[in-house]
Design a protein around this motif. Structure first.
Motif, short mmCIF file in Angstrom:
data_model
loop_
_atom_site.label_atom_id
_atom_site.label_comp_id
_atom_site.label_asym_id
_atom_site.label_seq_id
_atom_site.Cartn_x
_atom_site.Cartn_y
_atom_site.Cartn_z
N CYS A 130 0.86 -1.21 -0.16
CA CYS A 130 0.06 -0.24 -0.12
C CYS A 130 0.64 1.38 -0.07
CB CYS A 130 -1.11 -0.05 1.13
SG CYS A 130 -2.17 -1.40 1.29
N ARG A 149 -4.79 6.25 -0.90
CA ARG A 149 -4.09 5.17 -0.81
C ARG A 149 -4.26 4.62 -2.12
NH1 ARG A 149 -6.50 0.00 2.21
NH2 ARG A 149 -7.97 0.45 0.73
N HIS A 201 0.94 7.26 6.52
CA HIS A 201 -0.27 6.40 6.08
C HIS A 201 -1.63 7.21 6.01
CE1 HIS A 201 2.47 3.47 7.05
NE2 HIS A 201 2.76 3.59 8.01
N THR A 202 -1.31 8.35 5.52
CA THR A 202 -2.48 9.42 5.30
C THR A 202 -2.91 9.89 3.86
OG1 THR A 202 -1.25 11.42 5.89
CG2 THR A 202 -2.18 10.15 7.58
N TRP A 227 0.87 5.46 0.15
CA TRP A 227 -0.26 6.66 0.66
C TRP A 227 0.39 7.91 0.05
CZ3 TRP A 227 0.04 2.44 3.78
CH2 TRP A 227 -1.07 1.84 4.36
#
Length: 114
Positions: free
Chosen positions: A38, A49, A45-46, A40
């Motif tokens: 993944c 995505r 991780h904001t 972002w």
């Protein structure tokens, strides 16, 4: 009474310190399915995505040269085509919380291997 209160505060602080870091890590694990990598747009991780599950794929326009963070739940490769092929292998368990200043500022594609 003072010693009990101090002991309670120390214990409460220790519990809070160990649990405050867990939600971000747990959240990233939940937000990225197994057997995927993944990416972002934002750091930690904001933001938007992108989920990669295999094969060669050019990154979507908003991600080209702008990957803010990543989490790898499988192996793969990050590829930059700007001046020939530059490839960074990624293994399951790898992650970058603030990746834009690193290779995330150069990435153009994701693939299975270099």
């Amino acid at each position: 009474m003072g010693r009990r209160w101090t002991g309670f505060l120390l214990a409460a602080s220790a519990v809070a310190a160990t649990t405050l870091g867990a939600p971000a890590e747990a959240r990233a694990s939940v937000l990225c399915p197994g057997n995927a990598i993944c990416l972002w747009h934002g750091q930690y991780h904001t933001g938007t995505r992108y989920v990669w599950t295999g094969g060669y794929h050019d990154l979507p326009g908003g991600f080209t040269d702008h990957v803010g963070s990543f989490r790898a739940n499988r192996s793969g490769a990050f590829i930059d085509w700007a001046s020939g092929k530059v490839c960074h292998p990624v293994r399951k368990g790898d992650y970058g919380d603030f990746y834009l200043r690193g290779f995330g500022g150069k990435m153009d594609a994701v693939g299975d291997r270099c």
